[in-house]
Design a protein around this motif. Structure first.
Motif, mmCIF file in Angstrom:
data_model
loop_
_atom_site.group_PDB
_atom_site.id
_atom_site.type_symbol
_atom_site.label_atom_id
_atom_site.label_comp_id
_atom_site.label_asym_id
_atom_site.label_seq_id
_atom_site.Cartn_x
_atom_site.Cartn_y
_atom_site.Cartn_z
ATOM 1 N N UNK A 86 0.676 -1.083 0.049
ATOM 2 C CA UNK A 86 0.015 0.062 -0.093
ATOM 3 C C UNK A 86 0.821 1.294 -0.086
ATOM 4 N N UNK A 87 0.287 2.461 -0.312
ATOM 5 C CA UNK A 87 1.074 3.762 -0.397
ATOM 6 C C UNK A 87 0.422 4.731 0.656
ATOM 7 N N UNK A 88 1.128 5.080 1.695
ATOM 8 C CA UNK A 88 0.876 6.031 2.510
ATOM 9 C C UNK A 88 1.197 7.249 1.870
ATOM 10 N N UNK A 89 0.083 8.433 1.918
ATOM 11 C CA UNK A 89 0.178 9.607 1.325
ATOM 12 C C UNK A 89 -0.284 10.818 2.091
ATOM 13 N N UNK A 90 0.307 11.712 2.222
ATOM 14 C CA UNK A 90 0.118 12.994 3.094
ATOM 15 C C UNK A 90 -0.406 13.911 2.306
ATOM 16 N N UNK A 91 -1.709 14.312 2.440
ATOM 17 C CA UNK A 91 -2.482 15.256 1.458
ATOM 18 C C UNK A 91 -2.868 16.483 2.418
ATOM 19 N N UNK A 92 -3.161 17.614 1.647
ATOM 20 C CA UNK A 92 -3.685 19.026 2.353
ATOM 21 C C UNK A 92 -4.783 19.457 1.503
#
Length: 775
Positions: A86-92
């Motif tokens: 899986x991919x952990x993504x930081x979004x704003x």
């Protein structure tokens, strides 16, 4: 003044159970292939992606209609690939946006979105709403203790009303549907009002929790945490108006345990389990297991008993009304009633009704229950091969339940039913245990007052139960189990008894089942006798009932079609309805024949006649046996041949016959297995007849085993064999002399039509069966 709306084509990332507000920074784990492709596409362009929440979390591959139209346009700040793929993504979150054009591409979804930025200028009303919102948020933060001081200070420093509303919403325990509603509220004033209302409601819930906690603390002792939890639950139920919660169920179960009439030790164990059940939360897996166990304990009868109707005359009337014949069984039941009437304390006997199928074993047990005015329970043991079927499963197993004995007692709801163990000879065993061994405790009068079921665990008294077992073959029942039962043999019915059963029971029953009224179909006595003689050859009456049902069907068709209004079936009409006769009544053979002897056999379906043929041909003394014979009958043939060779001269036979002739012994119906220690005398008679050329009298039937020296040994099943000889039209029966006592068991009507010849030596049997004299 508001920022300018922007329309842009960006990749779509569906979210499950999650929503991102504008200005919110959040980590998201992405695992779906299309979602990962959307992230990669966004990274290739300007790191902008559209986040839309699914309407249903369970949908794995959402379609257009599965997504909310309004979501958040977000900026991807960071991506990290995890070891599990899986991919952990930081979004704003950037702006509220709405998609209008939805395009499915090969491995991702692209949407055209329009942003809806908030107004940047504040009004006086908004200032008031912001102040009120922060005031409620501060109270909530202090009361809930879930929001730190740093978080509150960060929120309090926000000056934009729209951003403040979104930040507060992200920190409240609101479901995704509620957050979506806030996200879709573009009007800032309405958004602030919604959040003030929600915070006010949350504050009321917190205050209510405090009141419940305070109420509980007043009645709680310092050292009783469990008591505190129970009181807290009661307080919650009181606030909710729930008067029928678990506490009411506990009270009900305790009352039922006390009223069940259990032994003291069992009641103590039940109350202990109830205490465990009360302490466990309802969601606990063990809670349901304990609840079922207690339910079984209070449902099984422990003291409830029906009063026996100890009226011998009434019992005799019931038994005679429901059954013709079966005198020995009726006599045994009446004896039991008489002893009960005298002593008032006799334990239930354990009877085993052994006989062919269709003789009325099961229906007789029902009549016994009716005559005693007891409840009737039937348990079929045919095919049972697991010990837990009798003793039950231990409660540690998934789906555990009591065995068939306890289940039957629950069904009976009394401690003294008539309990029918049907087909007890059909039990078998395998790696799961031997159920017949488990039955030893059930059927032992000295042990069954403390029967142990693995599920119930507490001892249960079965001594008041009247057990009746049924079996077709007594030999299939293990010796120790057979020893615990009083065996009553039901051999079958005579012609006269069958005729009466058909007249009094079978015909009325079939007329009712076929909707025929009285007078529409009648059978005269000769017609019923014709059906018995020419269309059935059985020990019981099931085949007879089928033939009567066949006539009923045909007559019903004639009446419904208007062909006839009523039918009186006579002997002449039977063949018209049932076709050509299936059996020949009268002599087993029409003429005396050489080398063909009629033997009497006992099978699991009753007695039967057996033709044994001997043929001689040129050869060197070879013995050939055919007809699917078992080992016992093969040995009988060898013994008979040895006897004939040893006594050839006295029997008028050439002593050297074995040097020039081969012998073929055949028992017709080769597909039917045949075995048993009673064919020796029949084979010897057929051999002597073939070798001496003396015909065998056609009206003679015989049974008995012989030794090498010609002694005739006693056999079993005399009654069944005699009835089969009577059905076949034989007139003389040769029996071993040691079976003289068994003749008394044969119905008088049959004895009067037969001549019994008792022999001790084979020579005596040969003189009776063979025509002419030795040369």
């Amino acid at each position: 003044m508001a920022k300018k709306k922007i329309t842009k084509r960006v990749p779509l990332l569906p979210l499950r159970g999650l929503l991102v507000f504008p200005t919110m920074v959040l980590h998201i784990d992405v695992g779906r292939e299309r979602s990962i492709a959307a992230l990669e596409q966004a990274m290739l362009e300007d790191n902008i992606i559209f986040l839309a929440t699914q309407k249903e979390m369970s949908i794995e591959q959402p379609e257009k209609e599965d997504l909310h139209k309004i979501g958040t346009l977000a900026y991807i700040k960071q991506m990290l690939k995890l070891p599990n793929g899986t991919i952990r993504v930081l979004v704003e979150g950037q702006e509220r946006a709405q998609w209008k054009q939805y395009t499915e591409e090969e491995n991702l979804t692209m949407v055209e979105v329009t942003t809806f930025p908030d107004e940047t200028e504040r009004t006086a009303e908004q200032d008031a709403l912001m102040r009120l919102l922060l005031e409620h948020f501060e109270k909530y933060a202090k009361a809930s203790k879930k929001i730190t001081t740093e978080t509150y200070n960060t929120v309090a420093d926000i000056e934009e009303p729209g951003r403040l509303a979104d930040m507060v919403a992200s920190h409240l325990p609101i479901k995704v549907a509620g957050k979506q509603e806030i996200l879709e509220t573009f009007d800032i004033d309405k958004r602030l009002e919604m959040l003030i209302t929600r915070l006010h409601n949350e504050q009321e819930v917190i205050d209510l929790e405090k009141r419940i906690s305070q109420r509980v603390k007043k009645s709680m002792e310092q050292t009783q945490k469990e008591f505190y939890l129970r009181e807290q639950m009661k307080a919650i139920q009181t606030e909710l108006g729930d008067k029928d919660g678990k506490s009411a169920e506990i009270v009900d179960l305790k009352k039922r345990i006390e009223e069940a009439g259990m032994p003291e030790s069992t009641e103590k164990a039940a109350l202990k389990e109830l205490d465990r059940y009360e302490k466990l939360p309802s969601a606990a897996a063990e809670s349901g297991i304990i609840r079922n166990y207690i339910e079984w304990l209070v449902t099984i009868p422990w003291s409830n008993a029906t009063e026996d109707r100890l009226d011998i005359k009434y019992a005799e009337e019931v038994l005679d009304r429901d059954h013709d014949g079966l005198e020995s069984v009726k006599e045994r039941v009446l004896e039991y009633l008489a002893v009960q009437q005298m002593t008032k304390s006799l334990r239930g006997p354990i009877l085993c009704l052994v006989g062919p199928p269709g003789v009325g074993k099961t229906s007789l047990a029902k009549s016994i229950a009716e005559s005693l005015d007891r409840k009737f329970v039937r348990v079929s043991l045919g095919g049972v091969r697991d010990e837990s079927e009798i003793r039950g499963h231990r409660r540690t197993y998934v789906g555990a339940m009591p065995g068939r004995m306890i289940q039957g007692m629950k069904k009976a709801s009394t401690i003294n039913p008539v309990f029918l163990l049907d087909e007890i000879d059909k039990m078998s065993n395998d790696f799961r245990g031997d159920p017949s061994s488990a039955m030893l405790e059930v059927l032992d009068p000295e042990q069954n007052n403390s029967f142990s079921d693995h599920y119930i665990e507490e001892t249960y008294d079965l001594s008041n139960v009247l057990f009746i077992a049924t079996a077709n073959d007594l030999g299939s029942i293990p010796g120790p189990l057979r020893d615990r039962m009083e065996v009553i043999s039901i051999a079958g019915y005579t012609e006269a008894e069958k005729q009466m059963i058909a007249k009094n029971h079978l015909a009325p029953k079939q007329l009712k089942e076929h909707g025929l009224e009285e007078g529409q179909l009648t059978f005269d006595d000769e017609a019923l006798l014709s059906i018995v003689r020419y269309y059935t050859r059985e020990a019981g009456v099931r085949g007879l009932e089928r033939q009567i049902a066949s006539i009923c069907r045909k007559v019903t068709k004639q009446i419904v079609s208007g062909e006839k209004e009523s039918v009186a079936v006579t002997a002449d009409l039977v063949e018209e309805y049932l076709g050509k006769r299936k059996f020949r009544y009268g002599m087993a053979e029409t003429v005396n024949q050489i080398g063909v002897a009629t033997g009497l056999a006992y099978t699991t379906v009753g007695g039967d006649t057996l033709q044994i043929e001997v043929s001689l041909s040129a050869g060197k003394g070879k013995l050939q046996l055919t007809g699917k014979l078992g080992d016992v009958m093969k040995e009988s043939a060898q013994t008979a041949l040895s006897f004939v060779r040893a006594n050839a001269e006295s029997l008028g036979i050439d002593p050297s016959f074995h040097e020039s002739q081969d012998i073929h012994i055949h028992v017709p119906e080769g597909a039917v297995p045949k075995d048993g220690p009673s064919a020796g005398i029949t084979i010897a008679t057929a051999l002597v007849s073939a070798l001496s050329k003396r015909p065998i009298r056609r009206e003679v039937g015989m049974t008995g085993e012989i030794t090498l020296r010609g002694r005739v040994l006693p056999i079993g099943g005399v009654k069944e064999k005699t009835l089969s000889a009577h059905r076949a039209g034989l007139k003389t029966i040769i029996l071993p002399i040691d079976n003289e006592r068994d003749i008394e068991d044969i119905p008088e009507s049959v004895r009067e039509e037969l001549t019994f010849k008792l022999v001790s030596q084979a020579e005596e049997a040969l003189e009776i069966a063979l025509e002419g004299e030795n040369e």
